[in-house]
Write a protein that holds these residues in place. Structure first.
Motif, PDB file in Angstrom:
ATOM      1  N   ILE A  95       0.855  -1.176   0.000  1.00  0.00           N
ATOM      2  CA  ILE A  95       0.000   0.000   0.000  1.00  0.00           C
ATOM      3  C   ILE A  95       0.901   1.239   0.000  1.00  0.00           C
ATOM      4  CG2 ILE A  95      -1.747   1.292   1.292  1.00  0.00           C
ATOM      5  CD1 ILE A  95      -2.772  -1.346   0.192  1.00  0.00           C
ATOM      6  N   PRO A  96       0.607   2.265  -0.807  1.00  0.00           N
ATOM      7  CA  PRO A  96       1.444   3.477  -0.819  1.00  0.00           C
ATOM      8  C   PRO A  96       1.593   4.080   0.579  1.00  0.00           C
ATOM      9  CG  PRO A  96      -0.081   3.502  -2.654  1.00  0.00           C
ATOM     10  CD  PRO A  96      -0.489   2.334  -1.799  1.00  0.00           C
ATOM     11  N   GLY A  97       2.766   4.622   0.854  1.00  0.00           N
ATOM     12  CA  GLY A  97       3.058   5.171   2.177  1.00  0.00           C
ATOM     13  C   GLY A  97       2.048   6.197   2.650  1.00  0.00           C
ATOM     14  N   LEU A  98       1.574   7.058   1.745  1.00  0.00           N
ATOM     15  CA  LEU A  98       0.622   8.100   2.128  1.00  0.00           C
ATOM     16  C   LEU A  98      -0.736   7.537   2.521  1.00  0.00           C
ATOM     17  CD1 LEU A  98       1.394  10.855  -0.529  1.00  0.00           C
ATOM     18  CD2 LEU A  98       1.651  11.078   1.946  1.00  0.00           C
ATOM     19  N   LEU A  99      -0.994   6.264   2.209  1.00  0.00           N
ATOM     20  CA  LEU A  99      -2.282   5.644   2.504  1.00  0.00           C
ATOM     21  C   LEU A  99      -2.192   4.588   3.597  1.00  0.00           C
ATOM     22  CD1 LEU A  99      -3.621   5.118  -1.143  1.00  0.00           C
ATOM     23  CD2 LEU A  99      -3.975   7.091   0.359  1.00  0.00           C
ATOM     24  N   TYR A 104       0.100  -0.968   9.784  1.00  0.00           N
ATOM     25  CA  TYR A 104       0.628  -1.530   8.538  1.00  0.00           C
ATOM     26  C   TYR A 104       2.052  -1.019   8.314  1.00  0.00           C
ATOM     27  CZ  TYR A 104       0.612  -2.839   3.526  1.00  0.00           C
ATOM     28  OH  TYR A 104       0.902  -3.377   2.301  1.00  0.00           O
ATOM     29  N   ALA A 105       2.247   0.300   8.471  1.00  0.00           N
ATOM     30  CA  ALA A 105       3.576   0.889   8.282  1.00  0.00           C
ATOM     31  C   ALA A 105       4.571   0.310   9.283  1.00  0.00           C
ATOM     32  CB  ALA A 105       3.492   2.406   8.433  1.00  0.00           C
ATOM     33  N   ARG A 106       4.134   0.152  10.512  1.00  0.00           N
ATOM     34  CA  ARG A 106       5.024  -0.375  11.544  1.00  0.00           C
ATOM     35  C   ARG A 106       5.505  -1.780  11.197  1.00  0.00           C
ATOM     36  NH1 ARG A 106       5.669   1.307  16.788  1.00  0.00           N
ATOM     37  NH2 ARG A 106       6.716  -0.174  18.191  1.00  0.00           N
ATOM     38  N   THR A 107       4.597  -2.601  10.686  1.00  0.00           N
ATOM     39  CA  THR A 107       4.967  -3.958  10.300  1.00  0.00           C
ATOM     40  C   THR A 107       6.022  -3.937   9.194  1.00  0.00           C
ATOM     41  OG1 THR A 107       2.766  -4.788  10.867  1.00  0.00           O
ATOM     42  CG2 THR A 107       4.123  -6.160   9.421  1.00  0.00           C
ATOM     43  N   LEU A 108       5.851  -3.064   8.205  1.00  0.00           N
ATOM     44  CA  LEU A 108       6.829  -2.974   7.117  1.00  0.00           C
ATOM     45  C   LEU A 108       8.190  -2.542   7.642  1.00  0.00           C
ATOM     46  CD1 LEU A 108       4.748  -1.311   4.242  1.00  0.00           C
ATOM     47  CD2 LEU A 108       5.355  -3.720   4.527  1.00  0.00           C
ATOM     48  N   PHE A 143      -3.937  13.177  -4.872  1.00  0.00           N
ATOM     49  CA  PHE A 143      -3.171  11.929  -4.897  1.00  0.00           C
ATOM     50  C   PHE A 143      -3.981  10.825  -5.554  1.00  0.00           C
ATOM     51  CE2 PHE A 143      -1.748   7.922  -2.812  1.00  0.00           C
ATOM     52  CZ  PHE A 143      -0.443   7.944  -3.256  1.00  0.00           C
ATOM     53  N   MET A 144      -3.408  10.242  -6.616  1.00  0.00           N
ATOM     54  CA  MET A 144      -4.052   9.121  -7.296  1.00  0.00           C
ATOM     55  C   MET A 144      -3.149   7.905  -7.157  1.00  0.00           C
ATOM     56  SD  MET A 144      -3.952   7.084 -10.193  1.00  0.00           S
ATOM     57  CE  MET A 144      -5.100   6.169 -11.193  1.00  0.00           C
ATOM     58  N   ALA A 145      -3.701   6.813  -6.640  1.00  0.00           N
ATOM     59  CA  ALA A 145      -2.929   5.586  -6.467  1.00  0.00           C
ATOM     60  C   ALA A 145      -3.467   4.494  -7.376  1.00  0.00           C
ATOM     61  CB  ALA A 145      -2.993   5.130  -5.016  1.00  0.00           C
ATOM     62  N   LEU A 146      -2.574   3.834  -8.066  1.00  0.00           N
ATOM     63  CA  LEU A 146      -2.916   2.670  -8.877  1.00  0.00           C
ATOM     64  C   LEU A 146      -2.245   1.484  -8.203  1.00  0.00           C
ATOM     65  CD1 LEU A 146      -4.226   1.496 -11.414  1.00  0.00           C
ATOM     66  CD2 LEU A 146      -2.107   1.994 -12.647  1.00  0.00           C
ATOM     67  N   ILE A 147      -3.052   0.606  -7.606  1.00  0.00           N
ATOM     68  CA  ILE A 147      -2.542  -0.477  -6.771  1.00  0.00           C
ATOM     69  C   ILE A 147      -2.769  -1.830  -7.445  1.00  0.00           C
ATOM     70  CG2 ILE A 147      -2.718  -1.587  -4.512  1.00  0.00           C
ATOM     71  CD1 ILE A 147      -3.811   1.024  -3.408  1.00  0.00           C
ATOM     72  N   ASP A 148      -1.728  -2.633  -7.504  1.00  0.00           N
ATOM     73  CA  ASP A 148      -1.861  -3.968  -8.060  1.00  0.00           C
ATOM     74  C   ASP A 148      -2.774  -4.807  -7.168  1.00  0.00           C
ATOM     75  OD1 ASP A 148      -0.899  -5.963 -10.070  1.00  0.00           O
ATOM     76  OD2 ASP A 148      -0.232  -6.980  -8.254  1.00  0.00           O
ATOM     77  N   GLN A 149      -3.627  -5.624  -7.759  1.00  0.00           N
ATOM     78  CA  GLN A 149      -4.568  -6.431  -6.982  1.00  0.00           C
ATOM     79  C   GLN A 149      -3.860  -7.310  -5.961  1.00  0.00           C
ATOM     80  OE1 GLN A 149      -7.358  -8.634  -9.368  1.00  0.00           O
ATOM     81  NE2 GLN A 149      -8.218  -9.745  -7.642  1.00  0.00           N
ATOM     82  N   ALA A 150      -2.684  -7.794  -6.308  1.00  0.00           N
ATOM     83  CA  ALA A 150      -1.938  -8.672  -5.398  1.00  0.00           C
ATOM     84  C   ALA A 150      -1.601  -7.990  -4.081  1.00  0.00           C
ATOM     85  CB  ALA A 150      -0.655  -9.157  -6.081  1.00  0.00           C
ATOM     86  N   VAL A 151      -1.449  -6.658  -4.110  1.00  0.00           N
ATOM     87  CA  VAL A 151      -1.122  -5.912  -2.898  1.00  0.00           C
ATOM     88  C   VAL A 151      -2.223  -6.084  -1.855  1.00  0.00           C
ATOM     89  CG1 VAL A 151      -0.782  -3.591  -1.951  1.00  0.00           C
ATOM     90  CG2 VAL A 151       0.303  -4.233  -4.109  1.00  0.00           C
ATOM     91  N   LEU A 152      -3.464  -6.142  -2.301  1.00  0.00           N
ATOM     92  CA  LEU A 152      -4.593  -6.259  -1.382  1.00  0.00           C
ATOM     93  C   LEU A 152      -4.643  -7.625  -0.712  1.00  0.00           C
ATOM     94  CD1 LEU A 152      -7.333  -4.527  -3.561  1.00  0.00           C
ATOM     95  CD2 LEU A 152      -5.678  -3.483  -1.991  1.00  0.00           C
ATOM     96  N   MET A 162      -4.489  -6.051   8.481  1.00  0.00           N
ATOM     97  CA  MET A 162      -4.944  -5.983   7.091  1.00  0.00           C
ATOM     98  C   MET A 162      -6.390  -5.505   6.990  1.00  0.00           C
ATOM     99  SD  MET A 162      -2.587  -6.478   4.951  1.00  0.00           S
ATOM    100  CE  MET A 162      -3.657  -6.529   3.512  1.00  0.00           C
ATOM    101  N   ARG A 163      -7.234  -5.957   7.913  1.00  0.00           N
ATOM    102  CA  ARG A 163      -8.629  -5.529   7.877  1.00  0.00           C
ATOM    103  C   ARG A 163      -8.725  -4.007   8.044  1.00  0.00           C
ATOM    104  NH1 ARG A 163     -10.381  -8.506  11.597  1.00  0.00           N
ATOM    105  NH2 ARG A 163     -11.204 -10.178  10.254  1.00  0.00           N
ATOM    106  N   ALA A 164      -8.001  -3.484   9.021  1.00  0.00           N
ATOM    107  CA  ALA A 164      -8.028  -2.042   9.267  1.00  0.00           C
ATOM    108  C   ALA A 164      -7.457  -1.270   8.082  1.00  0.00           C
ATOM    109  CB  ALA A 164      -7.248  -1.720  10.542  1.00  0.00           C
ATOM    110  N   GLN A 165      -6.389  -1.819   7.475  1.00  0.00           N
ATOM    111  CA  GLN A 165      -5.775  -1.142   6.326  1.00  0.00           C
ATOM    112  C   GLN A 165      -6.726  -1.094   5.143  1.00  0.00           C
ATOM    113  OE1 GLN A 165      -2.360   0.415   5.534  1.00  0.00           O
ATOM    114  NE2 GLN A 165      -4.072   1.073   4.271  1.00  0.00           N
ATOM    115  N   LEU A 166      -7.349  -2.216   4.829  1.00  0.00           N
ATOM    116  CA  LEU A 166      -8.253  -2.266   3.686  1.00  0.00           C
ATOM    117  C   LEU A 166      -9.502  -1.423   3.932  1.00  0.00           C
ATOM    118  CD1 LEU A 166      -7.967  -6.057   2.737  1.00  0.00           C
ATOM    119  CD2 LEU A 166      -6.836  -4.096   1.651  1.00  0.00           C
ATOM    120  N   GLU A 167     -10.018  -1.425   5.155  1.00  0.00           N
ATOM    121  CA  GLU A 167     -11.187  -0.597   5.466  1.00  0.00           C
ATOM    122  C   GLU A 167     -10.860   0.883   5.317  1.00  0.00           C
ATOM    123  OE1 GLU A 167     -12.360  -1.785   9.368  1.00  0.00           O
ATOM    124  OE2 GLU A 167     -13.582  -3.479   8.667  1.00  0.00           O
TER     125      GLU A 167
END
Length: 247
Positions: A95-99, A104-108, A143-152, A162-167
């Protein structure tokens, strides 16, 4: 750091002299900090946070950059991000850093540096979350993000993370500061690699920031005419230009 000081001072409507008086430094010193002629001292950072109400951003930046071998290269992009009219990012791995959410960021950050302490992780997460101030301006960046489906589907931090990030992404699919689009598996031939690519539209020029896994390709900033991957983002399903905001 210099770009952040200048950006926040301008947003606060303060002159160099006024800021110098508030933080207890001379006007000449503050000018040198803003032009990178002198390094920003550690003790100045909490004073800047207090003056601008940035909730530890400058302290976090100082800690983040303390051990970076070439911090000026990161700051170059941060300066561009602060001045951007719009940004368009292709995200092929994460997921892009700004989003990103803090968890999620902490885990990365933790996965990238297994030896990092909790305090160090706190600093890095705070710095990443602090970048979102570009959306708080009256004429915030688009800001426009184009995210690969695999990222989700890439499992980062466990089910709750992941639930919180996707929500959190749902509310950002189409909003006043931009949009999110997903590149489905069926479009695998679209021609984008897993290298992070960010198009930054400034007032007078558009540049492309590229960061890859290989050190010889990381942190390069090029104009679109010099970068063969430019059409990949420029021809994304939705436009990035400022003129298409809120349309």
């Amino acid at each position: 750091m210099a770009a952040q000081i200048r950006e926040h001072r301008t947003r606060a409507g303060m002159s160099v002299t006024e800021l110098a008086d508030v933080v207890g430094y001379s006007k000449a010193s503050m000018s040198r900090f803003e032009t990178c002629d002198s390094p920003v001292p550690e003790e100045l950072c909490p004073k800047l946070d207090a003056a601008f109400g940035t909730n530890g951003l400058f302290t976090a930046l100082f800690e983040m950059l303390r051990g970076v071998r070439f911090p000026d290269r990161y700051l170059e992009y941060m300066s561009l991000e602060n001045e951007a009219l719009s940004l368009g990012e292709w995200a092929g791995l994460y997921i892009p850093g700004l989003l990103q959410t803090p968890a999620y960021a902490r885990t990365l950050f933790q996965n990238a540096d297994l030896g990092a302490t909790d305090e160090e992780l706190d600093v890095r997460v705070a710095a990443r979350m602090g970048r979102r101030h570009i959306f708080d301006r009256e004429s915030g960046s688009y800001f426009m993000a184009l995210i690969d489906q695999a990222v989700l589907y890439r499992w980062i931090g466990g089910a709750e993370v992941m639930r919180a990030q996707l929500e959190s992404l749902l509310a950002l699919m189409d909003h006043e500061h931009g949009m999110i689009r997903v590149l489905p598996y069926r479009n695998a031939g679209f021609g984008i690699s897993d290298v992070t690519q960010i198009v930054v539209e400034l007032e007078d020029v558009t540049v492309v920031y590229v960061e890859g896994a290989c050190s010889d390709r990381s942190l390069k900033i090029r104009t679109p005419s010099e970068y063969v991957g430019w059409p990949t983002i420029a021809h994304a399903p939705t436009p990035l230009t400022r003129g298409n905001r809120r349309s």
